[in-house]
Design a protein around this motif. Structure first.
Motif, mmCIF file in Angstrom:
data_model
loop_
_atom_site.group_PDB
_atom_site.id
_atom_site.type_symbol
_atom_site.label_atom_id
_atom_site.label_comp_id
_atom_site.label_asym_id
_atom_site.label_seq_id
_atom_site.Cartn_x
_atom_site.Cartn_y
_atom_site.Cartn_z
ATOM 1 N N ARG A 1 0.856 -1.183 0.000
ATOM 2 C CA ARG A 1 0.000 0.000 0.000
ATOM 3 C C ARG A 1 0.893 1.235 0.000
ATOM 4 O O ARG A 1 2.108 1.117 0.127
ATOM 5 C CB ARG A 1 -0.945 -0.032 1.213
ATOM 6 N N ASP B 1 -1.677 10.608 -2.195
ATOM 7 C CA ASP B 1 -1.923 9.576 -3.199
ATOM 8 C C ASP B 1 -2.112 10.158 -4.587
ATOM 9 O O ASP B 1 -1.903 9.480 -5.584
ATOM 10 C CB ASP B 1 -3.156 8.753 -2.810
ATOM 11 N N ASN C 1 -5.260 12.463 0.163
ATOM 12 C CA ASN C 1 -4.465 11.605 1.053
ATOM 13 C C ASN C 1 -5.432 10.860 1.980
ATOM 14 O O ASN C 1 -6.649 11.072 1.947
ATOM 15 C CB ASN C 1 -3.445 12.433 1.845
ATOM 16 N N LYS C 2 -4.892 10.017 2.813
ATOM 17 C CA LYS C 2 -5.682 9.174 3.712
ATOM 18 C C LYS C 2 -6.746 9.985 4.444
ATOM 19 O O LYS C 2 -6.499 11.108 4.881
ATOM 20 C CB LYS C 2 -4.733 8.500 4.703
#
Ligand code: MRU
Length: 369
Positions: free
Chosen positions: A53, A244, A254-255
């Protein structure tokens, strides 16, 4: 990076030249297990199930996945179909599509099968090595920011908050958000990292904490909701996160939860940096909120929490059995909340002109969009 004195990467090509080896990140931190991957189904599952990941790492996995597709396919149509499946395994990190498309384009230049296999092997390895090198440079540029803060504080501890895992596990080597931390630590800067646990899958608590611990870097795991409170009390000097996918205008996917950290940082005057290699810019997109695809993952990742029990690693159910849950895996932080980008070419402001001044060769691509 070193794990208990042994150099280690999250991905490598086995000596047979056909099997991908990866660290199974679902098992960390309580068990370090290596998985072998030699079919396209295994590549897709590894990406989807988050054995591997993090944006640069799933890019490298996708590139090696092209090699696996070539070795397992009967003809061009079969090969291209397998590559499409790899490319679509996860939607948000742009590195995956970028790396698969780049490797396929190179492979298709070969005529004989043996040439194509050699090209796929070379290109995937080149992508992994380039990502490692970009991250090392991100570390050098970002460490200068940390050193400046340290000087401004008269050498007192610099407190850095990070979200998710944008470490070497996510990136082949160094990490993106962690690279400045590793380099500054090597240079002797006194620092401490606040590690957001990063629910639902706890990449911070499981992976970033493991990495930092192995590197001997002082850190504290915090609940995701603690960051704002720490900032209000002057306990965070800077935030560094990964991404990302970042638009050419500076919007950052992003997360999930990154956006809330950026809001809290802005409200408290804390610098909020995003570290990324150029492979994570999407030069075609201009509006992150409208255009970046956000992955929806299984509700069970929210409902269940994994950890070490007296009987080994296990999962427990948290909410009532009947309660529905939702799991958007990423959010978008608008460029206006980002203090700057730390890239392999240096640090720049979060706007199109500043980004393109660092990457002038991309002007054409971004203006076509
Ligand atoms: O769902 P994940 O664990 O793949 O999400 C990863 C992140 O959001 C990272 O912060 C991002 O990929 C940057 S990794 C260098």
């Amino acid at each position: 990076m070193n794990v208990d004195g042994q150099p280690m990467r999250p991905i490598w090509l086995d000596a047979d030249g056909t099997t991908i080896k990866v660290i199974d990140q679902r098992r960390l931190p309580h068990s370090l297990e290596i998985l072998s991957i030699s079919t396209v189904d295994q590549v897709v599952d590894a990406i989807r199930e988050m054995v591997v990941r993090g944006a640069p790492l799933i890019g490298a996995t996708g590139a090696y996945g092209v090699l696996v597709a070539l070795l397992n396919s009967r003809n061009d149509a079969d090969f291209l179909d397998m590559c499409r499946r790899v490319k679509d395994a996860r939607p948000t990190a742009v590195n995956l599509a970028w790396a698969v498309e780049r490797t396929v384009a190179v492979v298709m230049r070969g005529a004989a099968r043996a040439d194509r296999v050699a090209l796929a092997r070379q290109e995937a390895t080149a992508i992994a090595e380039e990502e490692a090198d970009r991250c090392r440079r991100i570390g050098e540029h970002g460490a200068a920011l940390v050193e400046n803060l340290s000087q401004a504080k008269g050498g007192r501890t610099v407190h850095i908050l990070t979200h998710c895992n944008a470490g070497w596990l996510a990136c082949v080597e160094w990490g993106t958000a962690t690279a400045p931390i590793y380099v500054a630590h090597e240079k002797g800067v006194d620092l401490h990292v606040w590690v957001d646990e990063t629910r639902p899958l706890n990449q911070g608590a499981r992976l970033t904490a493991w990495e930092l611990g192995k590197a001997g870097i002082r850190h504290t795991v915090i609940a995701d909701n603690a960051g704002g409170h720490l900032m209000q009390h002057g306990l965070v000097d800077m935030v560094i996160v990964g991404t990302d996918r970042t638009t050419c205008t500076g919007d950052v996917a992003n997360k999930i939860g990154t956006y809330l950290k950026a809001l809290a940082a802005r409200d408290n005057g804390v610098p909020f940096y995003v570290a990324l290699p150029s492979s994570t810019f999407d030069w075609q997109l201009r509006d992150g909120i409208a255009q970046i695809p956000i992955e929806d993952r299984s509700a069970d990742e929210v409902r269940y929490v994994q950890g070490l029990t007296p009987h080994g690693v296990g999962q427990v159910l948290v909410p009532p059995e009947a309660s529905p849950a939702a799991n958007p895996a990423f959010d978008v932080t608008p460029a206006r909340l980002v203090t700057g980008f730390i890239t392999e070419r240096g640090v720049c402001a979060a706007n199109e002109a500043a980004i393109l001044a660092l990457f002038p060769e991309k002007k054409q691509e971004s203006s076509v969009a």
